[in-house]
Design an enzyme around this catalytic site. Sequence first.
Site, mmCIF file in Angstrom:
data_model
loop_
_atom_site.group_PDB
_atom_site.id
_atom_site.type_symbol
_atom_site.label_atom_id
_atom_site.label_comp_id
_atom_site.label_asym_id
_atom_site.label_seq_id
_atom_site.Cartn_x
_atom_site.Cartn_y
_atom_site.Cartn_z
ATOM 1 N N LYS A 116 0.811 -1.222 0.000
ATOM 2 C CA LYS A 116 0.000 0.000 0.000
ATOM 3 C C LYS A 116 0.843 1.271 0.000
ATOM 4 O O LYS A 116 0.433 2.284 -0.555
ATOM 5 C CB LYS A 116 -0.966 -0.012 1.180
ATOM 6 C CG LYS A 116 -2.036 -1.092 1.026
ATOM 7 C CD LYS A 116 -3.155 -0.920 2.003
ATOM 8 C CE LYS A 116 -4.168 -2.030 1.810
ATOM 9 N NZ LYS A 116 -5.362 -1.849 2.609
ATOM 10 N N LYS A 159 -2.596 1.539 9.370
ATOM 11 C CA LYS A 159 -3.011 0.466 8.454
ATOM 12 C C LYS A 159 -1.836 -0.428 8.063
ATOM 13 O O LYS A 159 -0.701 0.054 7.953
ATOM 14 C CB LYS A 159 -3.591 1.079 7.176
ATOM 15 C CG LYS A 159 -4.896 1.816 7.397
ATOM 16 C CD LYS A 159 -5.324 2.623 6.175
ATOM 17 C CE LYS A 159 -5.783 1.744 5.035
ATOM 18 N NZ LYS A 159 -6.409 2.563 3.952
ATOM 19 N N LYS A 202 -4.399 9.933 7.423
ATOM 20 C CA LYS A 202 -5.453 10.752 8.023
ATOM 21 C C LYS A 202 -6.717 9.886 8.045
ATOM 22 O O LYS A 202 -7.018 9.184 7.076
ATOM 23 C CB LYS A 202 -5.680 11.988 7.140
ATOM 24 C CG LYS A 202 -6.930 12.744 7.467
ATOM 25 C CD LYS A 202 -6.603 13.975 8.286
ATOM 26 C CE LYS A 202 -7.858 14.620 8.830
ATOM 27 N NZ LYS A 202 -7.844 14.807 10.282
ATOM 28 N N TYR A 203 -7.447 9.880 9.172
ATOM 29 C CA TYR A 203 -8.712 9.156 9.195
ATOM 30 C C TYR A 203 -9.775 10.084 8.617
ATOM 31 O O TYR A 203 -10.083 11.129 9.178
ATOM 32 C CB TYR A 203 -9.085 8.731 10.619
ATOM 33 C CG TYR A 203 -10.387 7.969 10.646
ATOM 34 C CD1 TYR A 203 -10.453 6.659 10.187
ATOM 35 C CD2 TYR A 203 -11.556 8.567 11.096
ATOM 36 C CE1 TYR A 203 -11.651 5.960 10.171
ATOM 37 C CE2 TYR A 203 -12.772 7.873 11.087
ATOM 38 C CZ TYR A 203 -12.794 6.576 10.613
ATOM 39 O OH TYR A 203 -13.988 5.891 10.589
ATOM 40 N N LYS A 238 -17.022 -5.205 4.090
ATOM 41 C CA LYS A 238 -18.268 -4.885 3.387
ATOM 42 C C LYS A 238 -19.381 -5.890 3.671
ATOM 43 O O LYS A 238 -19.128 -7.088 3.726
ATOM 44 C CB LYS A 238 -17.985 -4.877 1.879
ATOM 45 C CG LYS A 238 -16.961 -3.850 1.468
ATOM 46 C CD LYS A 238 -16.393 -4.171 0.096
ATOM 47 C CE LYS A 238 -15.200 -3.291 -0.206
ATOM 48 N NZ LYS A 238 -14.451 -3.734 -1.381
ATOM 49 N N GLU A 276 -10.221 1.448 -5.329
ATOM 50 C CA GLU A 276 -11.061 1.870 -4.204
ATOM 51 C C GLU A 276 -10.704 3.285 -3.758
ATOM 52 O O GLU A 276 -9.524 3.611 -3.613
ATOM 53 C CB GLU A 276 -10.875 0.912 -3.025
ATOM 54 C CG GLU A 276 -11.296 -0.506 -3.339
ATOM 55 C CD GLU A 276 -11.315 -1.423 -2.111
ATOM 56 O OE1 GLU A 276 -12.074 -2.398 -2.128
ATOM 57 O OE2 GLU A 276 -10.559 -1.172 -1.149
ATOM 58 N N GLU A 289 -6.840 1.964 -2.328
ATOM 59 C CA GLU A 289 -6.033 0.831 -2.790
ATOM 60 C C GLU A 289 -6.617 0.287 -4.078
ATOM 61 O O GLU A 289 -7.738 0.632 -4.461
ATOM 62 C CB GLU A 289 -5.995 -0.289 -1.730
ATOM 63 C CG GLU A 289 -7.328 -0.960 -1.490
ATOM 64 C CD GLU A 289 -7.203 -2.264 -0.704
ATOM 65 O OE1 GLU A 289 -6.109 -2.844 -0.635
ATOM 66 O OE2 GLU A 289 -8.233 -2.716 -0.191
ATOM 67 N N ARG A 293 -7.875 -8.197 -8.773
ATOM 68 C CA ARG A 293 -8.596 -9.470 -8.940
ATOM 69 C C ARG A 293 -10.072 -9.167 -9.143
ATOM 70 O O ARG A 293 -10.474 -8.001 -9.082
ATOM 71 C CB ARG A 293 -8.438 -10.310 -7.674
ATOM 72 C CG ARG A 293 -8.823 -9.474 -6.448
ATOM 73 C CD ARG A 293 -8.974 -10.275 -5.203
ATOM 74 N NE ARG A 293 -8.966 -9.448 -4.011
ATOM 75 C CZ ARG A 293 -9.993 -8.789 -3.506
ATOM 76 N NH1 ARG A 293 -11.175 -8.836 -4.118
ATOM 77 N NH2 ARG A 293 -9.891 -8.053 -2.421
ATOM 78 N N ARG A 339 -24.466 -9.660 1.384
ATOM 79 C CA ARG A 339 -23.631 -10.845 1.620
ATOM 80 C C ARG A 339 -24.236 -11.631 2.772
ATOM 81 O O ARG A 339 -24.285 -11.126 3.908
ATOM 82 C CB ARG A 339 -22.208 -10.441 1.999
ATOM 83 C CG ARG A 339 -21.492 -9.650 0.951
ATOM 84 C CD ARG A 339 -20.051 -9.463 1.360
ATOM 85 N NE ARG A 339 -19.362 -8.572 0.444
ATOM 86 C CZ ARG A 339 -18.040 -8.446 0.389
ATOM 87 N NH1 ARG A 339 -17.287 -9.141 1.201
ATOM 88 N NH2 ARG A 339 -17.472 -7.622 -0.469
HETATM 89 P P1 ADP Z 1 -8.451 -3.615 3.401
HETATM 90 O O1 ADP Z 1 -7.415 -3.827 2.345
HETATM 91 O O2 ADP Z 1 -8.109 -4.216 4.714
HETATM 92 O O3 ADP Z 1 -9.843 -3.917 2.931
HETATM 93 P P2 ADP Z 1 -8.832 -0.789 2.869
HETATM 94 O O4 ADP Z 1 -7.693 0.138 2.728
HETATM 95 O O5 ADP Z 1 -9.539 -1.233 1.623
HETATM 96 O O6 ADP Z 1 -8.370 -2.057 3.708
HETATM 97 O O7 ADP Z 1 -9.918 -0.160 3.857
HETATM 98 C C1 ADP Z 1 -11.051 -0.867 4.298
HETATM 99 C C2 ADP Z 1 -12.016 0.076 4.978
HETATM 100 O O8 ADP Z 1 -11.387 0.717 6.095
HETATM 101 C C3 ADP Z 1 -12.499 1.224 4.103
HETATM 102 O O9 ADP Z 1 -13.588 0.876 3.280
HETATM 103 C C4 ADP Z 1 -12.891 2.254 5.151
HETATM 104 O O10 ADP Z 1 -14.127 1.934 5.741
HETATM 105 C C5 ADP Z 1 -11.820 2.063 6.218
HETATM 106 N N1 ADP Z 1 -10.677 2.988 5.994
HETATM 107 C C6 ADP Z 1 -9.483 2.698 5.435
HETATM 108 N N2 ADP Z 1 -8.680 3.795 5.386
HETATM 109 C C7 ADP Z 1 -9.372 4.818 5.936
HETATM 110 C C8 ADP Z 1 -9.114 6.207 6.166
HETATM 111 N N3 ADP Z 1 -7.954 6.761 5.851
HETATM 112 N N4 ADP Z 1 -10.093 6.938 6.738
HETATM 113 C C9 ADP Z 1 -11.279 6.389 7.081
HETATM 114 N N5 ADP Z 1 -11.584 5.094 6.900
HETATM 115 C C10 ADP Z 1 -10.661 4.305 6.319
#
Ligand code: ADP
Length: 449
Positions: A116, A159, A202-203, A238, A276, A289, A293, A339
């Site tokens: 990532k 993350k 940043k969240y 999800k 995404e 990300e 696939r 799901r």
């Molecule tokens: P994974 O690869 O584990 O699925 P993702 O990066 O796709 O991780 O993130 C999964 C979920 O986590 C996102 O759909 C969102 O709900 C939350 N998320 C990830 N990054 C952030 C962020 N910077 N701020 C807020 N929520 C986040």
Amino acid sequence: MFKKILIANRGEIACRVIRASRELGIKTVAIHSEADKTSMHVKMADEAVCVGPASASESYLNIPSIISAAEITGADAIHPGYGFLAENTYFAEVCETCGITFIGPKKTSIEKMGDKIEARKLMIKSKVPVVPGSDGPVSADDPKIFELAKKIGYPVIIKATAGGGGKGMRIVVSEESLKNAILMAQTEAKAAFGNPDVYMEKYVEEPHHIEFQILGDVHGKVVYLPERDCSIQRRHQKLVEESPSPFISDSLRKKMGKAAKSAAEAVGYITVGTVEFLVDKHMNFYFMEMNTRIQVEHPITETITGIDLVREQIRLAAGEKLSFDSSDIKINGHSIECRINAEDPDKDFMPSPGKIGHLYLPGGPGIRVDSHVYSGYTIPPFYDSLIAKIIAHGETRQEAIIRMSRALKETHIEGIRNTASLHSKIMENEQFHNGIVATDFLAKHVFNK
Ligand code: ADP
């Protein structure tokens, strides 16, 4: 075109690939573990090979066994589905070395998007907006983390660089919990992915998860399809997806679609993939990300566009040309996917494997069900808990919701607990009907936390 495809997966996605292959006139080989002898994908495929014991590491992740199965049966291509080896660069490389086509992107594309931090750097270079964050991995004993978090601004999220399935993630609201959150995320990341590296972002508050399906051919053409809104999540996983998103406008769709196309082009993407994004309440969007696939939620895109994504994926892997442009795509109505997991929503979603007794899955106008379960089938405790995907299509969002509610009420799965009742609650929720739901919807409005 391929003559025989081996499916290196199980469950509903293995059945989905068998269906697409059969319609293309391609023979199929199922692989299975000792625990999956009676699984539907084994019954559906033309041939089946047992590749190892129940544990995934000895069967569905056992590369030598899977390659041997392909060689013994004379398969000229392998479809990895999602999960297991779908984003494993080593597997893609071994397939190539053995002269078997890996139905997915090139190894280098998986590699670049799989990390990532590397993916973020590449996106910055390609002018795709990313969430403000650290340039590389962060460590709990580095005193600079406090300065960095302050600069980014709390709340921040830690993350896993190798992340997936919402694992290895921690939200941090203030300095006091930063160190601990990094340590916990590292432990979780190490256990889940064998790689403890984590980074800081940043969240984004009240974000919407919006993703774009992209397709690419070997001639360098990339197209994007209308978005999927996957904001209804539990613990970052999800649960419900819909398309189109009730949140974004036509002009934002175009802007984000083009950014998704640039992201895919940056790694020379072929076959199907998903970019995404997070969208904040001010309609700013950020790359999160790319999943290299087919995704679980691909059917909602198929339903509103009329494109069979798995068929396209196979065709593109075989070197065929993309036959349409993004501008040719018309959005036909609205589609929602629920799901259905073998989990007990009343007991903190505890897995509920076991034998299914009487089973009735819904049907009728506008309903599609992708599933591998049948009456008398025993759900093994070793793998993920997804047992069915119900997809409802309507001319409008309202019609799709009504159809989904009706389909959920028809669903009878005896013998195990499942999440259909939770989905019914979501479909009846006023907030959901209004269409403005961010990723905190479930916690706030359904579990009232
Ligand atoms: P994974 O690869 O584990 O699925 P993702 O990066 O796709 O991780 O993130 C999964 C979920 O986590 C996102 O759909 C969102 O709900 C939350 N998320 C990830 N990054 C952030 C962020 N910077 N701020 C807020 N929520 C986040």
